[in-house]
Design an enzyme around this catalytic site. Structure first.
Site, PDB file in Angstrom:
ATOM      1  N   HIS A 237      -2.315   8.132   6.537  1.00 46.63           N
ATOM      2  CA  HIS A 237      -1.308   8.964   5.854  1.00 46.63           C
ATOM      3  C   HIS A 237      -1.933  10.254   5.318  1.00 46.63           C
ATOM      4  O   HIS A 237      -1.279  11.292   5.277  1.00 46.63           O
ATOM      5  CB  HIS A 237      -0.680   8.203   4.675  1.00 46.63           C
TER       6      HIS A 237
ATOM      7  N   HIS B 246      -4.546   2.130   7.626  1.00 44.73           N
ATOM      8  CA  HIS B 246      -3.146   2.586   7.684  1.00 44.73           C
ATOM      9  C   HIS B 246      -2.898   3.640   6.603  1.00 44.73           C
ATOM     10  O   HIS B 246      -2.345   4.704   6.875  1.00 44.73           O
ATOM     11  CB  HIS B 246      -2.220   1.373   7.504  1.00 44.73           C
ATOM     12  N   GLU B 247      -3.336   3.327   5.369  1.00 44.33           N
ATOM     13  CA  GLU B 247      -3.079   4.264   4.259  1.00 44.33           C
ATOM     14  C   GLU B 247      -3.900   5.543   4.432  1.00 44.33           C
ATOM     15  O   GLU B 247      -3.429   6.634   4.111  1.00 44.33           O
ATOM     16  CB  GLU B 247      -3.393   3.609   2.917  1.00 44.33           C
TER      17      GLU B 247
ATOM     18  N   CYS C 152       5.717   0.125   7.220  1.00 45.79           N
ATOM     19  CA  CYS C 152       5.396   1.247   6.344  1.00 45.79           C
ATOM     20  C   CYS C 152       6.613   1.568   5.486  1.00 45.79           C
ATOM     21  O   CYS C 152       7.734   1.590   5.987  1.00 45.79           O
ATOM     22  CB  CYS C 152       5.021   2.460   7.194  1.00 45.79           C
ATOM     23  N   LEU C 153       6.375   1.818   4.203  1.00 45.66           N
ATOM     24  CA  LEU C 153       7.496   2.126   3.313  1.00 45.66           C
ATOM     25  C   LEU C 153       8.200   3.421   3.724  1.00 45.66           C
ATOM     26  O   LEU C 153       9.351   3.633   3.365  1.00 45.66           O
ATOM     27  CB  LEU C 153       7.011   2.226   1.859  1.00 45.66           C
TER      28      LEU C 153
ATOM     29  N   GLN D  86       3.278   9.957   0.422  1.00 47.64           N
ATOM     30  CA  GLN D  86       4.555   9.254   0.572  1.00 47.64           C
ATOM     31  C   GLN D  86       5.489   9.480  -0.621  1.00 47.64           C
ATOM     32  O   GLN D  86       6.681   9.223  -0.539  1.00 47.64           O
ATOM     33  CB  GLN D  86       4.335   7.743   0.783  1.00 47.64           C
TER      34      GLN D  86
ATOM     35  N   GLY E 180       0.832  -1.198   0.000  1.00 47.89           N
ATOM     36  CA  GLY E 180       0.000   0.000   0.000  1.00 47.89           C
ATOM     37  C   GLY E 180       0.865   1.244   0.000  1.00 47.89           C
ATOM     38  O   GLY E 180       1.996   1.223   0.502  1.00 47.89           O
TER      39      GLY E 180
HETATM   40 NI    NI Z   1       2.510   3.561   5.514  1.00 46.86          NI
END
Ligand code: NI
Length: 169
Positions: free
Chosen positions: A149, A145-146, A103-104, A60, A55
């Site tokens: 962001h 989660h996304e 998380c990336l 991001q 995701g």
């Molecule tokens: Ni994330």
């Protein structure tokens, strides 16, 4: 007549990592799902796969727009990317579920986060069409989660201070 060949190459964009202040921005709603948004979506999908993620939110890659891409079903190399534009939670269960999240934008840290186990959400797809879904399991967790962001929230912000400082060590 065949359709025009798809000539544009998707671009992997650099992923911001914490504590980059841009990750704290609140993202703006998308007014219209146009060609620019579809380009962003395509690049985000490429970037997500390039980083081996499931995701990614637009912020991001430094774009403060309410756009997510996810693929939680990449088994056997089969890809099924889904774009969520202007996603909104309509209902969340009182029942909670715990998943180990990563998380990336927070590389190499995973920790358990508790969130509503089930949600109902609405969003626009890459053609601007509205959808409503019920989600549980990994889909519910990943969507929440996304969507965090989009409010400038990282999964680390859900951890206790002690756990967060331990995770960041
Ligand atoms: Ni994330």
């Amino acid at each position: 007549m065949g359709s025009k060949p798809y000539l544009r190459r998707m671009t992997i964009r650099p992923i911001l990592t914490a504590p980059d202040p841009r990750l704290k921005a609140v993202s703006e709603p998308v007014a219209k799902v146009d060609a620019d948004i579809r380009t962003l979506i395509d690049d985000m999908i490429e970037t997500m796969y390039g980083a081996d993620g499931i995701g990614l939110a637009a912020i991001q890659v430094g774009v403060a727009k309410r756009v997510l891409v996810m693929d939680i079903d990449q088994k056997d190399g089969k890809k099924n990317p889904v774009a969520y534009v202007n996603p909104k939670i309509l209902w969340a269960s009182e029942e909670l579920a715990v998943f180990e999240e990563g998380c990336l934008s927070v590389p190499e840290i995973w920790d358990e986060v508790e969130r509503p186990a089930k949600i109902r959400a609405e969003y626009l797809d890459r053609d601007g069409k509205r959808h409503e879904i019920e989600a549980d399991g990994l889909l519910a967790t990943c969507l929440q989660h996304e969507m965090d962001h989009l409010e400038g929230v990282l999964f680390l912000d859900h951890l206790s201070k002690l756990k967060r400082s331990m995770a960041l060590k």
